[in-house]
Design a protein around this motif. Structure first.
Motif, PDB file in Angstrom:
ATOM      1  N   ASN A  28       0.828  -1.206   0.000  1.00 51.49           N
ATOM      2  CA  ASN A  28       0.000   0.000   0.000  1.00 51.49           C
ATOM      3  C   ASN A  28       0.862   1.255   0.000  1.00 51.49           C
ATOM      4  N   ARG A  29       1.949   1.238   0.797  1.00 45.76           N
ATOM      5  CA  ARG A  29       2.835   2.394   0.825  1.00 45.76           C
ATOM      6  C   ARG A  29       3.493   2.618  -0.531  1.00 45.76           C
ATOM      7  N   LEU A  34       3.956   5.507  -5.714  1.00 40.58           N
ATOM      8  CA  LEU A  34       3.856   5.504  -7.178  1.00 40.58           C
ATOM      9  C   LEU A  34       2.729   6.415  -7.656  1.00 40.58           C
ATOM     10  N   LYS A  35       1.620   6.402  -6.945  1.00 43.76           N
ATOM     11  CA  LYS A  35       0.491   7.245  -7.352  1.00 43.76           C
ATOM     12  C   LYS A  35       0.826   8.720  -7.200  1.00 43.76           C
ATOM     13  N   SER A  36       1.478   9.087  -6.093  1.00 42.32           N
ATOM     14  CA  SER A  36       1.837  10.494  -5.889  1.00 42.32           C
ATOM     15  C   SER A  36       2.850  10.968  -6.927  1.00 42.32           C
ATOM     16  N   ILE A  39       0.982  11.427 -10.198  1.00 40.64           N
ATOM     17  CA  ILE A  39       0.175  12.659 -10.211  1.00 40.64           C
ATOM     18  C   ILE A  39       1.067  13.878 -10.415  1.00 40.64           C
ATOM     19  N   ARG A  40       2.189  13.904  -9.722  1.00 42.43           N
ATOM     20  CA  ARG A  40       3.096  15.046  -9.850  1.00 42.43           C
ATOM     21  C   ARG A  40       3.696  15.102 -11.261  1.00 42.43           C
ATOM     22  N   LEU A  41       4.038  13.931 -11.803  1.00 45.68           N
ATOM     23  CA  LEU A  41       4.593  13.896 -13.162  1.00 45.68           C
ATOM     24  C   LEU A  41       3.587  14.418 -14.175  1.00 45.68           C
ATOM     25  N   THR A 282      11.172   3.292  -8.571  1.00 47.94           N
ATOM     26  CA  THR A 282      10.232   2.854  -7.538  1.00 47.94           C
ATOM     27  C   THR A 282       9.390   1.691  -8.020  1.00 47.94           C
ATOM     28  N   ARG A 283       8.922   1.767  -9.246  1.00 50.15           N
ATOM     29  CA  ARG A 283       8.127   0.670  -9.783  1.00 50.15           C
ATOM     30  C   ARG A 283       8.943  -0.609  -9.891  1.00 50.15           C
ATOM     31  N   GLN A 284      10.214  -0.513 -10.314  1.00 51.80           N
ATOM     32  CA  GLN A 284      11.072  -1.684 -10.394  1.00 51.80           C
ATOM     33  C   GLN A 284      11.325  -2.276  -9.014  1.00 51.80           C
ATOM     34  N   ALA A 285      11.466  -1.388  -8.003  1.00 52.89           N
ATOM     35  CA  ALA A 285      11.675  -1.887  -6.641  1.00 52.89           C
ATOM     36  C   ALA A 285      10.447  -2.627  -6.137  1.00 52.89           C
TER      37      ALA A 285
END
Length: 302
Positions: A28-29, A34-36, A39-41, A282-285
């Motif tokens: 969840n974290r 990833l979602k934040s 959104i910023r991107l 982050t997605r790869q991690a």
């Protein structure tokens, strides 16, 4: 053996629940991160599109402003030459001064407006500031000067900068100066003088009262000048100088906005690259962690 098996299962069940809860919490974290980032991107990409569009609009307006400035320069230069050739000087016994800040209502153009306000602010910090009044052309100069020097402002002209300045606008501003009720002996029009696409500087044009012009030592060079003629010419010359200052300021403003939007687009591009790299890492991690958990769980079941 049955009792031992039951006890082992009873102890293992809470541990399994704890591990599952920790894994779900980490997922969840990571999903929130990833979602934040996503959104910023997306917001930075939208900002880059806006800045690029504003740069293109400013480039088109700058081309027109530069063309109009070439036609308006004779008005300002001719008016100033009259005072220079007649050797008009401010009266010695009149200490009242008037400053006209030539700005606009629009921002996002660097330090164009703050430069004009800074020149006037520096003068108001010197001795004798109680005899100085200011007329703000454009809402930006009013916003900068009003907080500390609001008692010096006697008039404000709004709706400047949305459309290309015209001589009618200059005549309206000059009429407001003449009918302001402030009897000044000497004054200055502070404006931004256009030099190149990436360069401008603060300059000034002189303002004189009719008494100063009539007392000029070389006024006799111009024949047949009575009081009515001098007054009519001073009204026209004031409108001409304001028109010239408006054109210079508009050209400087558009070039500065074009440069500012170009820099903003480049900065947004750098932020997009960094955010994209952070998002991919982050997605790869997250994917790697999930694979490790799956493999660990499969190995524990064997």
């Amino acid at each position: 053996m049955r009792i031992l098996t039951v006890k082992m299962l009873g102890r293992a069940a809470p541990v399994a629940c704890q591990v599952t809860a920790v894994v779900n919490l980490q997922q969840n974290r990571n999903m929130a991160t990833l979602k934040s980032i996503s959104i910023r991107l997306k917001s930075v990409k939208n900002i880059q599109k806006i800045t690029q569009s504003m740069k293109m609009v400013s480039a088109a307006k700058y081309t027109r402003a530069e063309r109009d400035l070439k036609a308006a320069r004779p008005y300002g230069i001719g008016a100033v030459q009259f005072y220079e050739r007649a050797e008009v000087a401010p009266p010695e016994n009149d200490v009242k001064e008037l400053f006209v800040a030539m700005t606009s209502d629009r921002g996002l153009c660097g330090a164009v407006h703050t430069g004009v306000a800074k020149v006037i602010r520096n003068r108001l910090q010197q001795p004798g500031a109680e005899n100085i009044k200011v007329i703000c052309v454009g809402d930006k100069s009013r916003a900068i000067l009003q907080r500390l020097y609001g008692n010096h402002i006697i008039s404000v002209a709004n709706e400047i900068g949305r459309l290309p300045p015209s001589f009618l606008d200059a005549a309206t501003i000059s009429n407001a100066i003449l009918t302001s009720g402030y009897d000044f002996g000497f004054g200055k029009i502070i404006y931004n003088k256009f030099r190149s696409v990436v360069s401008y500087e603060q300059s000034d044009l002189p303002l004189f009262s009719q008494k100063s012009v009539e007392a000029a030592p070389k006024l006799a060079v111009y024949d047949s000048l009575d009081s009515d003629t001098i007054q009519s010419y001073m009204e026209f010359s004031l409108a001409s100088m304001i028109f010239y200052a408006l054109k210079e300021g508009a050209c400087s403003e558009q070039s500065a906005r074009m440069t500012a939007m170009d820099n903003a687009s480049k900065n947004a591009g750098e932020m997009i690259e960094k955010l994209t790299l952070t998002f991919n890492r982050t997605r790869q991690a997250v994917i790697t962690r999930e694979l490790i958990e799956i493999i660990s769980g499969a190995a524990a079941l064997e």
